[in-house]
Design a protein around this motif. Sequence first.
Motif, PDB file in Angstrom:
ATOM      1  N   THR A  17     -10.430  15.032   8.674  1.00 60.43           N
ATOM      2  CA  THR A  17     -10.270  14.024   7.633  1.00 60.43           C
ATOM      3  C   THR A  17      -9.323  14.518   6.554  1.00 60.43           C
ATOM      4  OG1 THR A  17     -12.529  13.243   8.007  1.00 60.43           O
ATOM      5  CG2 THR A  17     -11.488  12.594   5.944  1.00 60.43           C
ATOM      6  N   SER A  18      -8.270  13.764   6.301  1.00 63.48           N
ATOM      7  CA  SER A  18      -7.333  14.167   5.254  1.00 63.48           C
ATOM      8  C   SER A  18      -7.890  13.877   3.866  1.00 63.48           C
ATOM      9  CB  SER A  18      -5.991  13.447   5.441  1.00 63.48           C
ATOM     10  OG  SER A  18      -6.172  12.048   5.441  1.00 63.48           O
ATOM     11  N   VAL A  19      -8.588  12.758   3.710  1.00 63.96           N
ATOM     12  CA  VAL A  19      -9.203  12.411   2.427  1.00 63.96           C
ATOM     13  C   VAL A  19     -10.636  11.975   2.692  1.00 63.96           C
ATOM     14  CG1 VAL A  19      -9.128  10.952   0.385  1.00 63.96           C
ATOM     15  CG2 VAL A  19      -6.989  11.689   1.457  1.00 63.96           C
ATOM     16  N   LEU A  20     -11.580  12.720   2.183  1.00 64.04           N
ATOM     17  CA  LEU A  20     -12.995  12.430   2.379  1.00 64.04           C
ATOM     18  C   LEU A  20     -13.433  11.335   1.398  1.00 64.04           C
ATOM     19  CD1 LEU A  20     -15.294  13.658   4.166  1.00 64.04           C
ATOM     20  CD2 LEU A  20     -15.928  15.033   2.179  1.00 64.04           C
ATOM     21  N   SER A  21     -14.225  10.390   1.882  1.00 66.60           N
ATOM     22  CA  SER A  21     -14.711   9.315   1.008  1.00 66.60           C
ATOM     23  C   SER A  21     -15.628   9.891  -0.065  1.00 66.60           C
ATOM     24  CB  SER A  21     -15.462   8.263   1.827  1.00 66.60           C
ATOM     25  OG  SER A  21     -16.683   8.802   2.329  1.00 66.60           O
ATOM     26  N   ASP A  22     -15.736   9.171  -1.181  1.00 64.07           N
ATOM     27  CA  ASP A  22     -16.602   9.613  -2.267  1.00 64.07           C
ATOM     28  C   ASP A  22     -18.056   9.703  -1.816  1.00 64.07           C
ATOM     29  OD1 ASP A  22     -14.441   9.738  -3.940  1.00 64.07           O
ATOM     30  OD2 ASP A  22     -14.785   7.769  -4.846  1.00 64.07           O
ATOM     31  N   SER A  29     -22.107  17.367  -0.959  1.00 65.11           N
ATOM     32  CA  SER A  29     -22.287  18.183  -2.158  1.00 65.11           C
ATOM     33  C   SER A  29     -23.764  18.421  -2.446  1.00 65.11           C
ATOM     34  CB  SER A  29     -21.636  17.509  -3.370  1.00 65.11           C
ATOM     35  OG  SER A  29     -20.242  17.415  -3.206  1.00 65.11           O
ATOM     36  N   ARG A  30     -24.598  17.456  -2.104  1.00 67.72           N
ATOM     37  CA  ARG A  30     -26.034  17.570  -2.351  1.00 67.72           C
ATOM     38  C   ARG A  30     -26.772  18.275  -1.209  1.00 67.72           C
ATOM     39  NH1 ARG A  30     -27.977  13.002  -1.902  1.00 67.72           N
ATOM     40  NH2 ARG A  30     -26.208  11.579  -1.785  1.00 67.72           N
ATOM     41  N   ASP A  31     -26.043  18.581  -0.135  1.00 71.56           N
ATOM     42  CA  ASP A  31     -26.654  19.278   1.006  1.00 71.56           C
ATOM     43  C   ASP A  31     -26.842  20.752   0.637  1.00 71.56           C
ATOM     44  OD1 ASP A  31     -27.139  20.572   3.538  1.00 71.56           O
ATOM     45  OD2 ASP A  31     -26.294  18.808   4.517  1.00 71.56           O
ATOM     46  N   GLU A  32     -28.072  21.220   0.674  1.00 68.73           N
ATOM     47  CA  GLU A  32     -28.372  22.580   0.211  1.00 68.73           C
ATOM     48  C   GLU A  32     -28.089  23.668   1.248  1.00 68.73           C
ATOM     49  OE1 GLU A  32     -32.387  22.554  -1.124  1.00 68.73           O
ATOM     50  OE2 GLU A  32     -31.960  21.304  -2.891  1.00 68.73           O
ATOM     51  N   ARG A  33     -27.710  23.299   2.452  1.00 69.40           N
ATOM     52  CA  ARG A  33     -27.432  24.312   3.477  1.00 69.40           C
ATOM     53  C   ARG A  33     -26.183  25.116   3.092  1.00 69.40           C
ATOM     54  NH1 ARG A  33     -27.455  20.547   8.739  1.00 69.40           N
ATOM     55  NH2 ARG A  33     -26.521  19.162   7.159  1.00 69.40           N
ATOM     56  N   LYS A  34     -26.293  26.436   3.177  1.00 66.19           N
ATOM     57  CA  LYS A  34     -25.183  27.309   2.802  1.00 66.19           C
ATOM     58  C   LYS A  34     -23.941  27.052   3.662  1.00 66.19           C
ATOM     59  CE  LYS A  34     -27.893  31.141   0.912  1.00 66.19           C
ATOM     60  NZ  LYS A  34     -28.222  32.598   1.024  1.00 66.19           N
ATOM     61  N   GLY A  35     -24.185  26.778   4.950  1.00 64.41           N
ATOM     62  CA  GLY A  35     -23.055  26.510   5.837  1.00 64.41           C
ATOM     63  C   GLY A  35     -22.276  25.281   5.415  1.00 64.41           C
ATOM     64  N   VAL A  36     -22.981  24.262   4.950  1.00 62.88           N
ATOM     65  CA  VAL A  36     -22.327  23.034   4.495  1.00 62.88           C
ATOM     66  C   VAL A  36     -21.529  23.298   3.224  1.00 62.88           C
ATOM     67  CG1 VAL A  36     -22.689  20.675   3.668  1.00 62.88           C
ATOM     68  CG2 VAL A  36     -24.051  21.562   5.577  1.00 62.88           C
ATOM     69  N   GLN A  37     -22.114  24.043   2.294  1.00 63.51           N
ATOM     70  CA  GLN A  37     -21.420  24.337   1.043  1.00 63.51           C
ATOM     71  C   GLN A  37     -20.167  25.192   1.276  1.00 63.51           C
ATOM     72  OE1 GLN A  37     -22.123  22.786  -1.841  1.00 63.51           O
ATOM     73  NE2 GLN A  37     -23.516  21.697  -0.448  1.00 63.51           N
ATOM     74  N   LYS A  38     -20.247  26.094   2.244  1.00 61.03           N
ATOM     75  CA  LYS A  38     -19.082  26.912   2.577  1.00 61.03           C
ATOM     76  C   LYS A  38     -17.971  26.047   3.158  1.00 61.03           C
ATOM     77  CE  LYS A  38     -17.662  30.907   5.353  1.00 61.03           C
ATOM     78  NZ  LYS A  38     -18.117  31.955   6.324  1.00 61.03           N
ATOM     79  N   LEU A  39     -18.340  25.126   4.056  1.00 62.34           N
ATOM     80  CA  LEU A  39     -17.353  24.226   4.649  1.00 62.34           C
ATOM     81  C   LEU A  39     -16.730  23.319   3.592  1.00 62.34           C
ATOM     82  CD1 LEU A  39     -19.230  23.194   7.920  1.00 62.34           C
ATOM     83  CD2 LEU A  39     -17.144  24.558   7.788  1.00 62.34           C
ATOM     84  N   LEU A  40     -17.547  22.856   2.660  1.00 62.95           N
ATOM     85  CA  LEU A  40     -17.035  21.980   1.611  1.00 62.95           C
ATOM     86  C   LEU A  40     -16.079  22.733   0.684  1.00 62.95           C
ATOM     87  CD1 LEU A  40     -17.374  19.041   0.791  1.00 62.95           C
ATOM     88  CD2 LEU A  40     -19.147  19.750  -0.830  1.00 62.95           C
ATOM     89  N   ALA A  41     -16.383  23.986   0.403  1.00 61.82           N
ATOM     90  CA  ALA A  41     -15.493  24.797  -0.439  1.00 61.82           C
ATOM     91  C   ALA A  41     -14.149  25.021   0.258  1.00 61.82           C
ATOM     92  CB  ALA A  41     -16.158  26.131  -0.764  1.00 61.82           C
ATOM     93  N   GLN A  42     -14.187  25.259   1.572  1.00 60.05           N
ATOM     94  CA  GLN A  42     -12.955  25.425   2.333  1.00 60.05           C
ATOM     95  C   GLN A  42     -12.130  24.139   2.318  1.00 60.05           C
ATOM     96  OE1 GLN A  42     -14.504  26.598   6.145  1.00 60.05           O
ATOM     97  NE2 GLN A  42     -14.663  28.771   5.603  1.00 60.05           N
ATOM     98  N   GLN A  47      -7.488  20.953   0.227  1.00 59.60           N
ATOM     99  CA  GLN A  47      -7.020  19.792  -0.520  1.00 59.60           C
ATOM    100  C   GLN A  47      -6.165  20.209  -1.712  1.00 59.60           C
ATOM    101  OE1 GLN A  47      -7.577  17.502   1.910  1.00 59.60           O
ATOM    102  NE2 GLN A  47      -7.969  16.071   0.253  1.00 59.60           N
ATOM    103  N   GLN A  48      -6.595  21.254  -2.404  1.00 54.41           N
ATOM    104  CA  GLN A  48      -5.838  21.740  -3.556  1.00 54.41           C
ATOM    105  C   GLN A  48      -4.473  22.287  -3.128  1.00 54.41           C
ATOM    106  OE1 GLN A  48      -8.537  24.565  -5.284  1.00 54.41           O
ATOM    107  NE2 GLN A  48      -9.882  22.999  -6.131  1.00 54.41           N
ATOM    108  N   LYS A  49      -4.472  22.996  -2.007  1.00 53.56           N
ATOM    109  CA  LYS A  49      -3.212  23.530  -1.489  1.00 53.56           C
ATOM    110  C   LYS A  49      -2.270  22.407  -1.089  1.00 53.56           C
ATOM    111  CE  LYS A  49      -1.317  26.641   2.032  1.00 53.56           C
ATOM    112  NZ  LYS A  49      -1.638  27.539   3.184  1.00 53.56           N
ATOM    113  N   GLN A  50      -2.813  21.389  -0.419  1.00 52.53           N
ATOM    114  CA  GLN A  50      -1.992  20.259   0.003  1.00 52.53           C
ATOM    115  C   GLN A  50      -1.442  19.509  -1.205  1.00 52.53           C
ATOM    116  OE1 GLN A  50      -0.923  19.594   2.956  1.00 52.53           O
ATOM    117  NE2 GLN A  50       0.151  17.713   2.397  1.00 52.53           N
ATOM    118  N   MET A  51      -2.271  19.355  -2.236  1.00 51.01           N
ATOM    119  CA  MET A  51      -1.821  18.671  -3.445  1.00 51.01           C
ATOM    120  C   MET A  51      -0.683  19.440  -4.105  1.00 51.01           C
ATOM    121  SD  MET A  51      -4.101  17.460  -6.732  1.00 51.01           S
ATOM    122  CE  MET A  51      -5.220  16.604  -5.602  1.00 51.01           C
TER     123      MET A  51
END
Length: 267
Positions: A17-22, A29-42, A47-51
């Motif tokens: 996904t190039s742009v994730l929906s809100d 963001s509300r998912d407490e699993r560490k794996g999810v938070q790591k993926l979201l940070a990546q 996204q910041q690099k692409q911007m």
Amino acid sequence: MKVNYTIKEIKTLLEETSVLSDELFDLFSRDERKGVQKLLAQYERRQQKQMALEVAFQERLAIERELYQQSQQDKYYIAGIDEVGRGPLAGPIVAAVVILPENPVSLIGVNDSKQLSDKKRREFAERIQAEALAYSIAEVSSQQIDEMNIYRATQLAMETALTKLSLQPNHVLIDAMTIQTSIQQSSLIKGDQRSLSIAAASILAKVYRDDLMKAYSLTYPEFGFEANAGYGTKQHLEALRRFGYTPIHRRSFEPVASMTKQYQAAP
């Protein structure tokens, strides 16, 4: 909307996904699993690099866009010109000229060739050739460099590449040089960093010359041309001392100018 995603599903979704929906961003963001938070940070870092790349892309088109606005013509072509190979002890100087469309979106990330890896340069070279309205490449040999000096040889390479274009540009942007042409021209300091057209030309010239020097390395394997592109590295200078200068060396450049020994291949 689905609310129960596995980590594997989230990983695939964020990578594709190039742009994730809100809604999804809030869910993850509300998912407490560490794996999810790591993926979201990546994902956010990507996204910041692409911007940042997109912002830089727009900045490198600013000069071209100003010229387009000033022209008030339906068809107005801007060429970027750059060279590679002014400093090496061996091999030709190579210049490239590129005319890009007004909004070459596939070239986001294009920069001065020296700022890119070889892999990236080659990837972008293919895109530039596909996207360009016209491009051409010209080289001036080491013998010609010796005859006329490096500055004039650089101009000649640029002028020759310009005459080979299939389209006649209305304006040429050149990296810190002026050339002999009736076409309106602008000389830009650090032009390969400020103009997308010049940056594209620098990439085509660099890839072309690197490949040329790799081919020469098959004839003169002692000098490491495939790695040093003719620059005076330790290996190159040692090979000059041991084997002498080759026909592609620049006799007007030191230390080649002071040498009398001509190339003899290693036994």
